[in-house]
Write an enzyme that holds these catalytic residues in place. Sequence first.
Site, PDB file in Angstrom:
ATOM      1  N   LEU A 133       0.833  -1.202   0.000  1.00 29.30           N
ATOM      2  CA  LEU A 133       0.000   0.000   0.000  1.00 29.30           C
ATOM      3  C   LEU A 133       0.871   1.257   0.000  1.00 29.30           C
ATOM      4  O   LEU A 133       0.732   2.110  -0.857  1.00 29.30           O
ATOM      5  CB  LEU A 133      -0.935  -0.003   1.212  1.00 29.30           C
ATOM      6  CG  LEU A 133      -1.840   1.214   1.374  1.00 29.30           C
ATOM      7  CD1 LEU A 133      -2.799   1.341   0.177  1.00 29.30           C
ATOM      8  CD2 LEU A 133      -2.634   1.143   2.680  1.00 29.30           C
ATOM      9  N   SER A 140       1.467   7.770   5.425  1.00 29.13           N
ATOM     10  CA  SER A 140       0.225   7.975   6.168  1.00 29.13           C
ATOM     11  C   SER A 140      -0.897   8.441   5.243  1.00 29.13           C
ATOM     12  O   SER A 140      -2.066   8.105   5.450  1.00 29.13           O
ATOM     13  CB  SER A 140       0.447   9.002   7.280  1.00 29.13           C
ATOM     14  OG  SER A 140       1.347   8.500   8.250  1.00 29.13           O
ATOM     15  N   GLN A 343      16.522  -0.407  31.516  1.00 31.93           N
ATOM     16  CA  GLN A 343      16.927   0.330  32.721  1.00 31.93           C
ATOM     17  C   GLN A 343      17.147  -0.621  33.890  1.00 31.93           C
ATOM     18  O   GLN A 343      18.105  -0.472  34.663  1.00 31.93           O
ATOM     19  CB  GLN A 343      15.862   1.374  33.077  1.00 31.93           C
ATOM     20  CG  GLN A 343      16.269   2.332  34.191  1.00 31.93           C
ATOM     21  CD  GLN A 343      17.374   3.287  33.748  1.00 31.93           C
ATOM     22  OE1 GLN A 343      17.533   3.531  32.560  1.00 31.93           O
ATOM     23  NE2 GLN A 343      18.128   3.805  34.702  1.00 31.93           N
ATOM     24  N   GLY A 346      20.334  -2.310  33.674  1.00 30.08           N
ATOM     25  CA  GLY A 346      21.477  -1.413  33.796  1.00 30.08           C
ATOM     26  C   GLY A 346      22.407  -1.538  32.600  1.00 30.08           C
ATOM     27  O   GLY A 346      21.970  -1.610  31.447  1.00 30.08           O
ATOM     28  N   GLU A 370       1.895  -0.072   9.969  1.00 27.14           N
ATOM     29  CA  GLU A 370       0.439  -0.212   9.774  1.00 27.14           C
ATOM     30  C   GLU A 370      -0.340   0.946  10.390  1.00 27.14           C
ATOM     31  O   GLU A 370      -1.374   0.755  11.038  1.00 27.14           O
ATOM     32  CB  GLU A 370      -0.046  -1.577  10.279  1.00 27.14           C
ATOM     33  CG  GLU A 370       0.499  -2.695   9.397  1.00 27.14           C
ATOM     34  CD  GLU A 370      -0.080  -4.049   9.693  1.00 27.14           C
ATOM     35  OE1 GLU A 370      -1.246  -4.122  10.109  1.00 27.14           O
ATOM     36  OE2 GLU A 370       0.641  -5.049   9.499  1.00 27.14           O
TER      37      GLU A 370
END
Length: 390
Positions: A133, A140, A343, A346, A370
Amino acid sequence: MPDRAAQPVDRRLPTDEARDLISLVRDLARREIAPTAAEEEDSGHFPRELFGLLSESGLLGLPYDPAHGGGGQPYEVYLQVLEELAMTRLTVGLGVSVHTLACHALARYGTEEQRTAHLPAMLGGGLLGAYCLSEPSSGSDAASLRTRAERRGDDWVVTGTKAWTTHGGVADFYTVFARTGAEGPHGITAFLVPGDAEGLSASPPERKMGLKGSPTAQVHLDAVRVAGDRLLGEEGRGFEIALAALDSGRLGIAACATGLAQAALDEAVAYATARRQFGRRIADFQGLRFMLADMATRVEAGRALCLAAARLRDAGRPYSGQAAMAKLLCTDGAMKVATDAVQILGGYGYTADFPAERYLREAKALQIVEGTNQIQRMVIARHLVGPEER
């Protein structure tokens, strides 16, 4: 670091058949996908042979009619299969979702003759599909696509370039949207194009931050002749067909995001319960415990919304707004959960020795594909207050 095996997700499945199916998928993922997932993603290897195995196992046609080779499963079950696959390797879960998307136009809008001729091979005959598409100048704004199809006798000749095509260059068939009429959404038509059609080629795959094992490429159509009986649905209704497919596809992306987020959560829990600092597990520090609690809540909330939208679809009720909500919530949630997993680990989370950094790179893609999450917000708002006034 001692290994802590993740507990399987406690699923509420509607039938014994569905429970057996999930067990099959988990076993297949453990044996055939997990052992090489990290290595193949790092090297950019696309597991084409694995998709052949998935096809033989009936996993490439789950939500479609058994009369044409499908599995006859409701979306509520199909999405949980996708989640299990994506939990092990996103390239595989996403690949199954894209293949299902590529089959949608034929399965829903094709004639009985077309379905009989093509669907069995597409759903269970080892073929792999792609969905075309987007274009280099229309992402968009998909209704502004420029690829053209012109009638030549009983056939059509298609010329143009498609962009961001998952499985571009490796697919056996392409669902292609091309302009057959005037500008705008009403001049677009859908076609089923064989992967070996003369004049069809693909550029080298894009060099992506994540999902390196999933080929994404431009697809070039240089005067590709397509038989007239491969036009899907009515001429000029292609954009409507494309959007209907994307509603279903967004649920697939939401399920994949949920699987990825679950994998990131499992990795973080395993590390936090094994790693010791200051004489105790880091999982015993309140700040980290609260992070894990928030991560788990995001995963469960995304899963619940995704499956609620699936149940609407299965009941034949409108679900477009809920599909956009699920795609938005699940993919934003996956990004947050993956970020927090890095996080928690670490410095180790920032290395390729642990999968957390891969999850983070892959989660970013899911916020884009998508329909970006900004587009999802537009879709949701349109369902609430109507289209924007001009």
